[in-house]
Scaffold this motif. Structure first.
Motif, PDB file in Angstrom:
ATOM      1  N   GLU A   1       0.832  -1.207   0.000  1.00 57.19           N
ATOM      2  CA  GLU A   1       0.000   0.000   0.000  1.00 57.19           C
ATOM      3  C   GLU A   1       0.866   1.256   0.000  1.00 57.19           C
ATOM      4  O   GLU A   1       0.546   2.235  -0.693  1.00 57.19           O
ATOM      5  CB  GLU A   1      -0.933   0.010   1.203  1.00 57.19           C
TER       6      GLU A   1
ATOM      7  N   TYR B   1      -4.893  -8.932  -6.330  1.00 59.81           N
ATOM      8  CA  TYR B   1      -4.642  -8.640  -4.909  1.00 59.81           C
ATOM      9  C   TYR B   1      -4.058  -7.238  -4.739  1.00 59.81           C
ATOM     10  O   TYR B   1      -4.502  -6.459  -3.892  1.00 59.81           O
ATOM     11  CB  TYR B   1      -3.701  -9.704  -4.342  1.00 59.81           C
TER      12      TYR B   1
ATOM     13  N   ALA C   1      -6.645  -4.622  -5.404  1.00 62.69           N
ATOM     14  CA  ALA C   1      -7.542  -4.470  -4.259  1.00 62.69           C
ATOM     15  C   ALA C   1      -6.899  -3.611  -3.183  1.00 62.69           C
ATOM     16  O   ALA C   1      -7.564  -2.772  -2.566  1.00 62.69           O
ATOM     17  CB  ALA C   1      -7.916  -5.839  -3.691  1.00 62.69           C
TER      18      ALA C   1
ATOM     19  N   HIS D   1      -7.197  -0.057  -4.292  1.00 64.97           N
ATOM     20  CA  HIS D   1      -8.547   0.525  -4.273  1.00 64.97           C
ATOM     21  C   HIS D   1      -9.129   0.684  -2.868  1.00 64.97           C
ATOM     22  O   HIS D   1      -9.722   1.715  -2.560  1.00 64.97           O
ATOM     23  CB  HIS D   1      -9.500  -0.310  -5.125  1.00 64.97           C
ATOM     24  N   ILE D   2      -8.994  -0.351  -2.025  1.00 65.38           N
ATOM     25  CA  ILE D   2      -9.670  -0.287  -0.723  1.00 65.38           C
ATOM     26  C   ILE D   2      -8.717  -0.251   0.465  1.00 65.38           C
ATOM     27  O   ILE D   2      -9.153  -0.126   1.599  1.00 65.38           O
ATOM     28  CB  ILE D   2     -10.665  -1.454  -0.546  1.00 65.38           C
ATOM     29  N   GLY D   3      -7.429  -0.380   0.244  1.00 61.81           N
ATOM     30  CA  GLY D   3      -6.467  -0.310   1.333  1.00 61.81           C
ATOM     31  C   GLY D   3      -6.035  -1.676   1.826  1.00 61.81           C
ATOM     32  O   GLY D   3      -6.692  -2.687   1.591  1.00 61.81           O
TER      33      GLY D   3
ATOM     34  N   SER E   1      -5.650  -2.854   4.999  1.00 67.50           N
ATOM     35  CA  SER E   1      -6.354  -3.477   6.127  1.00 67.50           C
ATOM     36  C   SER E   1      -7.627  -4.177   5.675  1.00 67.50           C
ATOM     37  O   SER E   1      -7.905  -5.304   6.082  1.00 67.50           O
ATOM     38  CB  SER E   1      -6.660  -2.437   7.198  1.00 67.50           C
ATOM     39  N   LYS E   2      -8.403  -3.537   4.807  1.00 60.62           N
ATOM     40  CA  LYS E   2      -9.630  -4.168   4.325  1.00 60.62           C
ATOM     41  C   LYS E   2      -9.327  -5.360   3.424  1.00 60.62           C
ATOM     42  O   LYS E   2     -10.038  -6.356   3.447  1.00 60.62           O
ATOM     43  CB  LYS E   2     -10.491  -3.148   3.587  1.00 60.62           C
ATOM     44  N   THR E   3      -8.279  -5.258   2.623  1.00 60.19           N
ATOM     45  CA  THR E   3      -7.908  -6.364   1.747  1.00 60.19           C
ATOM     46  C   THR E   3      -7.486  -7.581   2.544  1.00 60.19           C
ATOM     47  O   THR E   3      -7.880  -8.704   2.240  1.00 60.19           O
ATOM     48  CB  THR E   3      -6.776  -5.938   0.793  1.00 60.19           C
TER      49      THR E   3
ATOM     50  N   MET F   1      -8.354  -8.279   5.650  1.00 60.78           N
ATOM     51  CA  MET F   1      -9.544  -8.818   6.337  1.00 60.78           C
ATOM     52  C   MET F   1     -10.426  -9.595   5.371  1.00 60.78           C
ATOM     53  O   MET F   1     -10.917 -10.680   5.712  1.00 60.78           O
ATOM     54  CB  MET F   1     -10.325  -7.681   6.978  1.00 60.78           C
ATOM     55  N   LEU F   2     -10.635  -9.094   4.165  1.00 57.67           N
ATOM     56  CA  LEU F   2     -11.433  -9.819   3.179  1.00 57.67           C
ATOM     57  C   LEU F   2     -10.713 -11.077   2.706  1.00 57.67           C
ATOM     58  O   LEU F   2     -11.361 -12.085   2.404  1.00 57.67           O
ATOM     59  CB  LEU F   2     -11.760  -8.920   1.996  1.00 57.67           C
TER      60      LEU F   2
END
Length: 108
Positions: A26, A89, A92, A95-97, A99-101, A103-104
């Motif tokens: 990131e 990956y 992702a 786009h969403i950071g 930490s969220k990647t 966790m998902l």
């Protein structure tokens, strides 16, 4: 150290390395404007070289007798997993950071 404790340590080290890798990715994407394709290419190339060093130094070459169909399946699987999967990956993360990647990614 008992085998159970050693295995538990490997799990924690693996999780910490994955989290650190996502955070560094990131940072590279957002602050240094490196593209996800270049990150995927260079990270997988360096990891592949590091994995091949012990195999090549061993001297055994079990893949020499493989037919062309096996090589085709190997290349197709490697492109699907190590090219497309890691690019998605890193996109992702972009786009969403991180930490969220992460966790998902643990939900899979």
């Amino acid at each position: 150290m008992t085998p159970k404790n050693r295995y538990t340590l490997f799990v924690f080290v693996s999780a910490a390395a994955a989290a650190l890798g996502a955070i560094v990715t990131e940072i590279a994407l957002n602050f240094y404007y490196i593209t996800p394709l270049s990150i995927a290419f260079f990270s997988n190339l360096s990891a592949g070289v590091l994995l091949l060093i012990p195999v090549l130094s061993d001297g055994s070459r079990p893949w020499r007798g493989w037919p062309a169909a096996d090589w085709l399946r190997l290349v197709a699987g490697a492109l699907a997993v190590f090219c497309l999967g890691f690019i998605l990956y890193y996109l992702a993360i972009d786009h969403i950071g991180a930490s969220k990647t992460v966790m998902l990614g643990r939900l899979e």
